[in-house]
Design a protein around this motif. Structure first.
Motif, PDB file in Angstrom:
ATOM      1  N   ARG A  45      -0.712  -6.384 -10.116  1.00 15.81           N
ATOM      2  CA  ARG A  45      -1.909  -5.620 -10.499  1.00 15.81           C
ATOM      3  C   ARG A  45      -1.987  -4.389  -9.607  1.00 15.81           C
ATOM      4  O   ARG A  45      -1.648  -4.443  -8.424  1.00 15.81           O
ATOM      5  CB  ARG A  45      -3.176  -6.471 -10.377  1.00 15.81           C
ATOM      6  N   ILE A  46      -2.443  -3.282 -10.165  1.00 19.20           N
ATOM      7  CA  ILE A  46      -2.430  -2.025  -9.422  1.00 19.20           C
ATOM      8  C   ILE A  46      -3.840  -1.470  -9.292  1.00 19.20           C
ATOM      9  O   ILE A  46      -4.555  -1.307 -10.282  1.00 19.20           O
ATOM     10  CB  ILE A  46      -1.520  -0.981 -10.116  1.00 19.20           C
ATOM     11  N   GLY A  47      -4.234  -1.218  -8.055  1.00 24.81           N
ATOM     12  CA  GLY A  47      -5.534  -0.620  -7.785  1.00 24.81           C
ATOM     13  C   GLY A  47      -5.370   0.620  -6.929  1.00 24.81           C
ATOM     14  O   GLY A  47      -4.296   1.227  -6.876  1.00 24.81           O
ATOM     15  N   LYS A  48      -6.448   0.969  -6.240  1.00 25.06           N
ATOM     16  CA  LYS A  48      -6.432   2.200  -5.451  1.00 25.06           C
ATOM     17  C   LYS A  48      -6.795   1.920  -3.992  1.00 25.06           C
ATOM     18  O   LYS A  48      -7.536   0.986  -3.688  1.00 25.06           O
ATOM     19  CB  LYS A  48      -7.435   3.200  -6.031  1.00 25.06           C
ATOM     20  N   ARG A  49      -6.243   2.739  -3.118  1.00 25.24           N
ATOM     21  CA  ARG A  49      -6.574   2.677  -1.694  1.00 25.24           C
ATOM     22  C   ARG A  49      -7.108   4.043  -1.283  1.00 25.24           C
ATOM     23  O   ARG A  49      -6.435   5.059  -1.453  1.00 25.24           O
ATOM     24  CB  ARG A  49      -5.314   2.353  -0.891  1.00 25.24           C
ATOM     25  N   GLY A 104      -4.477   6.684  -2.388  1.00 22.05           N
ATOM     26  CA  GLY A 104      -3.178   6.098  -2.687  1.00 22.05           C
ATOM     27  C   GLY A 104      -3.320   4.912  -3.610  1.00 22.05           C
ATOM     28  O   GLY A 104      -4.318   4.784  -4.321  1.00 22.05           O
ATOM     29  N   LYS A 105      -2.320   4.028  -3.588  1.00 27.93           N
ATOM     30  CA  LYS A 105      -2.321   2.888  -4.499  1.00 27.93           C
ATOM     31  C   LYS A 105      -2.193   1.577  -3.733  1.00 27.93           C
ATOM     32  O   LYS A 105      -1.602   1.526  -2.656  1.00 27.93           O
ATOM     33  CB  LYS A 105      -1.147   3.014  -5.477  1.00 27.93           C
ATOM     34  N   GLU A 114       0.852  -1.192   0.000  1.00 25.37           N
ATOM     35  CA  GLU A 114       0.000   0.000   0.000  1.00 25.37           C
ATOM     36  C   GLU A 114       0.888   1.241   0.000  1.00 25.37           C
ATOM     37  O   GLU A 114       1.821   1.349   0.798  1.00 25.37           O
ATOM     38  CB  GLU A 114      -0.879   0.034   1.256  1.00 25.37           C
ATOM     39  N   VAL A 115       0.581   2.149  -0.896  1.00 24.02           N
ATOM     40  CA  VAL A 115       1.352   3.390  -1.051  1.00 24.02           C
ATOM     41  C   VAL A 115       0.393   4.563  -0.900  1.00 24.02           C
ATOM     42  O   VAL A 115      -0.660   4.583  -1.525  1.00 24.02           O
ATOM     43  CB  VAL A 115       2.027   3.429  -2.448  1.00 24.02           C
ATOM     44  N   MET A 116       0.751   5.507  -0.046  1.00 20.56           N
ATOM     45  CA  MET A 116      -0.106   6.692   0.152  1.00 20.56           C
ATOM     46  C   MET A 116       0.694   7.970  -0.067  1.00 20.56           C
ATOM     47  O   MET A 116       1.904   7.986   0.151  1.00 20.56           O
ATOM     48  CB  MET A 116      -0.685   6.712   1.585  1.00 20.56           C
ATOM     49  N   ILE A 148     -11.762   4.783   7.602  1.00 16.28           N
ATOM     50  CA  ILE A 148     -12.372   3.751   6.768  1.00 16.28           C
ATOM     51  C   ILE A 148     -11.491   3.582   5.538  1.00 16.28           C
ATOM     52  O   ILE A 148     -11.193   4.556   4.849  1.00 16.28           O
ATOM     53  CB  ILE A 148     -13.809   4.132   6.355  1.00 16.28           C
ATOM     54  N   VAL A 149     -11.036   2.350   5.327  1.00 16.16           N
ATOM     55  CA  VAL A 149     -10.135   2.077   4.200  1.00 16.16           C
ATOM     56  C   VAL A 149     -10.898   1.297   3.133  1.00 16.16           C
ATOM     57  O   VAL A 149     -11.459   0.236   3.406  1.00 16.16           O
ATOM     58  CB  VAL A 149      -8.902   1.278   4.657  1.00 16.16           C
ATOM     59  N   VAL A 150     -10.928   1.861   1.941  1.00 11.86           N
ATOM     60  CA  VAL A 150     -11.632   1.228   0.809  1.00 11.86           C
ATOM     61  C   VAL A 150     -10.588   0.850  -0.235  1.00 11.86           C
ATOM     62  O   VAL A 150      -9.754   1.683  -0.611  1.00 11.86           O
ATOM     63  CB  VAL A 150     -12.648   2.214   0.185  1.00 11.86           C
ATOM     64  N   GLU A 151     -10.646  -0.406  -0.672  1.00 13.63           N
ATOM     65  CA  GLU A 151      -9.683  -0.863  -1.676  1.00 13.63           C
ATOM     66  C   GLU A 151     -10.421  -1.163  -2.972  1.00 13.63           C
ATOM     67  O   GLU A 151     -11.454  -1.838  -2.968  1.00 13.63           O
ATOM     68  CB  GLU A 151      -8.998  -2.154  -1.203  1.00 13.63           C
ATOM     69  N   VAL A 152      -9.894  -0.649  -4.066  1.00 10.67           N
ATOM     70  CA  VAL A 152     -10.504  -0.823  -5.388  1.00 10.67           C
ATOM     71  C   VAL A 152      -9.459  -1.452  -6.310  1.00 10.67           C
ATOM     72  O   VAL A 152      -8.321  -0.980  -6.352  1.00 10.67           O
ATOM     73  CB  VAL A 152     -10.957   0.548  -5.949  1.00 10.67           C
ATOM     74  N   MET A 153      -9.833  -2.522  -7.005  1.00 11.30           N
ATOM     75  CA  MET A 153      -8.887  -3.161  -7.928  1.00 11.30           C
ATOM     76  C   MET A 153      -9.513  -3.284  -9.312  1.00 11.30           C
ATOM     77  O   MET A 153     -10.738  -3.364  -9.442  1.00 11.30           O
ATOM     78  CB  MET A 153      -8.534  -4.578  -7.429  1.00 11.30           C
TER      79      MET A 153
END
Lengths: 83, 83
Positions: free
Chosen positions: B38-42, A40-41, A7-9, B4-9
């Motif tokens: 693979r790269i998503g968003k946080r 972030g990513k 995780e990158v912010m 709150i952490v949301v992860e999107v892939m």
């Protein structure tokens, strides 16, 4: 197969225009309590071998160099997810 | 304050050109075992109130609509991190 999740912010002291834009949109739809957003990513690296502590440390080094821009971003987490 | 952490892939069936580029770079530096990237968003949403199950469900709905493009991305995780 195990998955290494990195995780990158954006660094906390930096503005995050993307996050600000999403926060603004949340305020406009009537959810100002959710307006503090930073984006972030998340990197998922699937490996076909057991993930040792050594490999995890190597991935952390690689992540700082290749998954992030250390001037503006921090690698905040490197963990294994077993599937 | 809770976060709150949301992860999107990107959806699994779709190519991920960014991830492929990073995977290619890892192969070139001699780490082909790490090439499946693979790269998503946080998204981090800091809230100043306790996070109830209701709020978390609302954030999940908002995330599908506003944090992701449901045609090409999945919201893979919505969790609370207490600080």
């Amino acid at each position: 197969m195990p998955k290494i999740v990195v995780e990158v912010m954006p660094k906390p002291e930096l503005l995050d225009p993307q996050g600000k834009a999403v926060g603004g949109a949340l305020t406009r739809i009537g959810r100002p309590e959710l307006a503090s957003v930073r984006i972030g990513k998340r990197f998922e690296v699937v490996v076909e071998q057991p993930v040792t502590d050594t490999l995890l440390a190597e991935v952390r080094e690689i992540a700082v160099e290749m998954f992030s821009n250390p001037i503006i971003e921090d690698v905040v987490s490197v963990v294994v997810e077993e599937n």
